[in-house]
Design a protein around this motif. Structure first.
Motif, PDB file in Angstrom:
ATOM      1  N   PRO A  37       0.579  -1.452  -0.054  1.00  0.00           N
ATOM      2  CA  PRO A  37      -0.072   0.288   0.121  1.00  0.00           C
ATOM      3  C   PRO A  37       0.990   1.186  -0.435  1.00  0.00           C
ATOM      4  N   VAL A  38      -0.002   2.281  -0.411  1.00  0.00           N
ATOM      5  CA  VAL A  38       1.191   3.826  -0.781  1.00  0.00           C
ATOM      6  C   VAL A  38       0.401   4.512   0.021  1.00  0.00           C
ATOM      7  N   LEU A  39       0.796   5.709   0.725  1.00  0.00           N
ATOM      8  CA  LEU A  39       0.429   6.917   0.743  1.00  0.00           C
ATOM      9  C   LEU A  39       1.212   8.101   0.835  1.00  0.00           C
ATOM     10  N   LEU A  40       0.063   8.885  -0.047  1.00  0.00           N
ATOM     11  CA  LEU A  40       0.986  10.286  -0.437  1.00  0.00           C
ATOM     12  C   LEU A  40       0.721  11.057  -0.105  1.00  0.00           C
ATOM     13  N   ALA A  41       1.654  11.216   0.735  1.00  0.00           N
ATOM     14  CA  ALA A  41       2.256  12.500   0.973  1.00  0.00           C
ATOM     15  C   ALA A  41       2.479  13.827   0.087  1.00  0.00           C
ATOM     16  N   VAL A  42       1.578  14.571   0.481  1.00  0.00           N
ATOM     17  CA  VAL A  42       1.941  16.173  -0.477  1.00  0.00           C
ATOM     18  C   VAL A  42       2.418  17.442   0.074  1.00  0.00           C
ATOM     19  N   ASP A  53      -1.241   9.093  11.436  1.00  0.00           N
ATOM     20  CA  ASP A  53      -2.475   8.803  12.168  1.00  0.00           C
ATOM     21  C   ASP A  53      -2.960   7.595  10.548  1.00  0.00           C
ATOM     22  N   ALA A  54      -2.548   8.655   9.462  1.00  0.00           N
ATOM     23  CA  ALA A  54      -3.349   6.899   8.218  1.00  0.00           C
ATOM     24  C   ALA A  54      -1.658   6.412   8.883  1.00  0.00           C
ATOM     25  N   VAL A  55      -0.710   6.176   8.652  1.00  0.00           N
ATOM     26  CA  VAL A  55       0.655   6.053   9.079  1.00  0.00           C
ATOM     27  C   VAL A  55       0.202   4.070   9.815  1.00  0.00           C
ATOM     28  N   VAL A  56      -0.351   4.676  10.782  1.00  0.00           N
ATOM     29  CA  VAL A  56      -0.749   4.059  12.189  1.00  0.00           C
ATOM     30  C   VAL A  56      -1.710   2.919  11.495  1.00  0.00           C
ATOM     31  N   ARG A  57      -3.268   3.806  11.065  1.00  0.00           N
ATOM     32  CA  ARG A  57      -3.700   2.766  10.129  1.00  0.00           C
ATOM     33  C   ARG A  57      -3.541   1.908   9.159  1.00  0.00           C
ATOM     34  N   LEU A 115       9.423  14.676   7.611  1.00  0.00           N
ATOM     35  CA  LEU A 115       8.634  13.888   7.999  1.00  0.00           C
ATOM     36  C   LEU A 115       9.174  12.815   8.113  1.00  0.00           C
ATOM     37  N   ILE A 116      10.700  12.114   7.919  1.00  0.00           N
ATOM     38  CA  ILE A 116      11.340  11.475   8.363  1.00  0.00           C
ATOM     39  C   ILE A 116      11.963  12.227  10.069  1.00  0.00           C
ATOM     40  N   ASN A 117      11.855  12.995   9.836  1.00  0.00           N
ATOM     41  CA  ASN A 117      12.410  13.795  11.685  1.00  0.00           C
ATOM     42  C   ASN A 117      10.859  12.973  12.514  1.00  0.00           C
ATOM     43  N   ARG A 118      10.019  13.974  11.887  1.00  0.00           N
ATOM     44  CA  ARG A 118       9.179  13.541  12.354  1.00  0.00           C
ATOM     45  C   ARG A 118       8.480  12.496  13.279  1.00  0.00           C
ATOM     46  N   LEU A 119       8.600  11.618  12.181  1.00  0.00           N
ATOM     47  CA  LEU A 119       8.648   9.818  12.373  1.00  0.00           C
ATOM     48  C   LEU A 119       9.104   9.073  13.237  1.00  0.00           C
ATOM     49  N   ILE A 120      10.950   9.791  13.447  1.00  0.00           N
ATOM     50  CA  ILE A 120      11.164   9.127  14.179  1.00  0.00           C
ATOM     51  C   ILE A 120      11.597   9.515  15.886  1.00  0.00           C
ATOM     52  N   ARG A 121      10.831  11.416  15.883  1.00  0.00           N
ATOM     53  CA  ARG A 121      10.098  11.685  17.607  1.00  0.00           C
ATOM     54  C   ARG A 121       9.131  10.923  17.995  1.00  0.00           C
TER      55      ARG A 121
END
Length: 375
Positions: free
Chosen positions: A104-109, A158-162, A182-188
């Protein structure tokens, strides 16, 4: 060769496994000479992730990147594909689906902050979904976000968790789309930074990716940014990159043109209205780009005499480093609502539906196309 250089030649990063090098900070494995004395020896990117929650942008050539993508199809993965709303068609990874299989792909615009605040976000989201579908992407969800304003990231998390389940999260994107933010936010949000970064090495490629371990045993995989030479942002000097990439909301510039008139985008490109009834065109580009209207019959002479001066930036020196201009002509049918899109530079919206013949002049290789109007 110094002892440190010999040592460096033989070493790989104990974080991501990439071979270390001290030449180019923008390439994988860069390590400053003084950092070779530290234990464990890790590249600058891993050091920044580990100590500052900061992922730096590392880029690779397109062929190497596509070989890397091909390995994702064999994994259980959630792919987060980050694109730039200002340069949508230029930053979407062509053929992504055939490389990643059924994952699956999430498109982050990203960069929604650049559009006027009065924008209809539901319409823009629908526009993104349709364009992505037409480009062959199967999208689980579209998330509009702004790294600069730190907005939309909660929805993305939230979408990543879902959608993640027990999958690893692979983050992919072209250069300059905001992937590191985004990577930095995911790391945190997800990573236990006391752990060492783990090695990730795919068979059949010299490219290594950084695994950021998650508390549940999974990982976020940071892939290098892919370089697309068809984007203006990949061709210009570092100085001119700050000119063409907007950092403030776009201020649309509306022109009523008669046929036989042209608009220069500083010295970066030219839009010609060749044939059609008098009508309105709206230019969307960085506020640092100066728009200059002239007669089509004078346009070639004006560029030859004043490029790098009146028509600047780029400077004459920087202009010489760009490929020669090539001409793209389009016939816009009556009733068509389109943008004339120039990758990395912006777009011109055709406001009327009377039909027109237009042309665009930009350095050879830059993507120029018609698309349904974004706004």
């Amino acid at each position: 060769m110094t002892e440190a250089q010999v040592r460096e030649d033989a070493l790989h990063c104990s974080g991501c496994g990439v071979q270390l090098q001290g030449e180019d900070p923008s390439k994988p494995g860069y390590i400053p000479t003084q950092a070779l004395e530290r234990e464990p020896i890790i590249c600058q990117r891993c050091f920044r992730i580990k100590n500052y929650n900061e992922a730096s942008s590392v880029t690779v050539e397109q062929s190497e990147f596509l070989r890397l993508l091909g390995q994702i199809a064999e994994k259980k993965a959630l792919v987060v594909h980050i694109v730039d709303l200002f340069d949508f068609q230029g930053s979407v990874i062509s053929g992504l689906q055939r490389f990643i299989g059924n994952n699956p792909v999430l498109l982050a615009v990203n960069k929604t902050d650049l559009l006027p605040k009065v924008s209809n976000w539901n319409k823009i989201r629908n526009w993104v979904q349709k364009e992505a579908k037409d480009m062959g992407l199967k999208i689980e969800d579209v998330i509009l976000c702004s790294a600069k304003q730190n907005s939309g990231f909660d929805r993305l998390l939230d979408a990543v968790v879902r959608h993640r389940g027990n999958r690893d999260v692979y983050v992919v994107g072209a250069t300059n789309v905001g992937k590191s933010t985004l990577i930095n936010r995911l790391i945190r949000e997800y990573s236990d930074l006391d752990q060492e970064l783990t090695v990730s090495r795919y068979p059949g490629t010299t490219l290594d990716m950084v695994h950021i371990p998650l508390d549940d045993g999974g990982a976020i995989i940071d892939t290098p940014g892919i370089v697309y030479p068809s984007r203006y942002s990949e061709l210009v000097s570092a100085q001119d990159l700050g000119t063409i990439m907007p950092d403030k909301p776009l201020k649309p510039a509306v022109y009523q043109l008669n046929e036989g008139q042209s608009i220069f985008f500083s010295g970066f490109g030219r839009f010609d209205f060749i044939q059609g009834e008098r009508q309105s065109f709206t230019c969307f580009s960085s506020s640092r780009i100066k728009l200059h209207r002239t007669k089509l019959e004078r346009a070639d002479e004006l560029f030859a005499d004043h490029a790098g001066e009146l028509l600047a930036p780029p400077s004459r020196d920087n202009l010489e480093n760009l490929p020669e201009w090539t001409r793209h002509e389009f016939k816009i049918a009556k009733g068509q609502k389109v943008d004339v899109f120039i990758s990395g530079l912006g777009w011109v919206k055709v406001n009327n539906d009377m039909g027109a013949v237009i042309a665009v002049h930009v350095p050879k290789g830059i993507k120029v196309m018609l698309r349904p109007s974004l706004i």
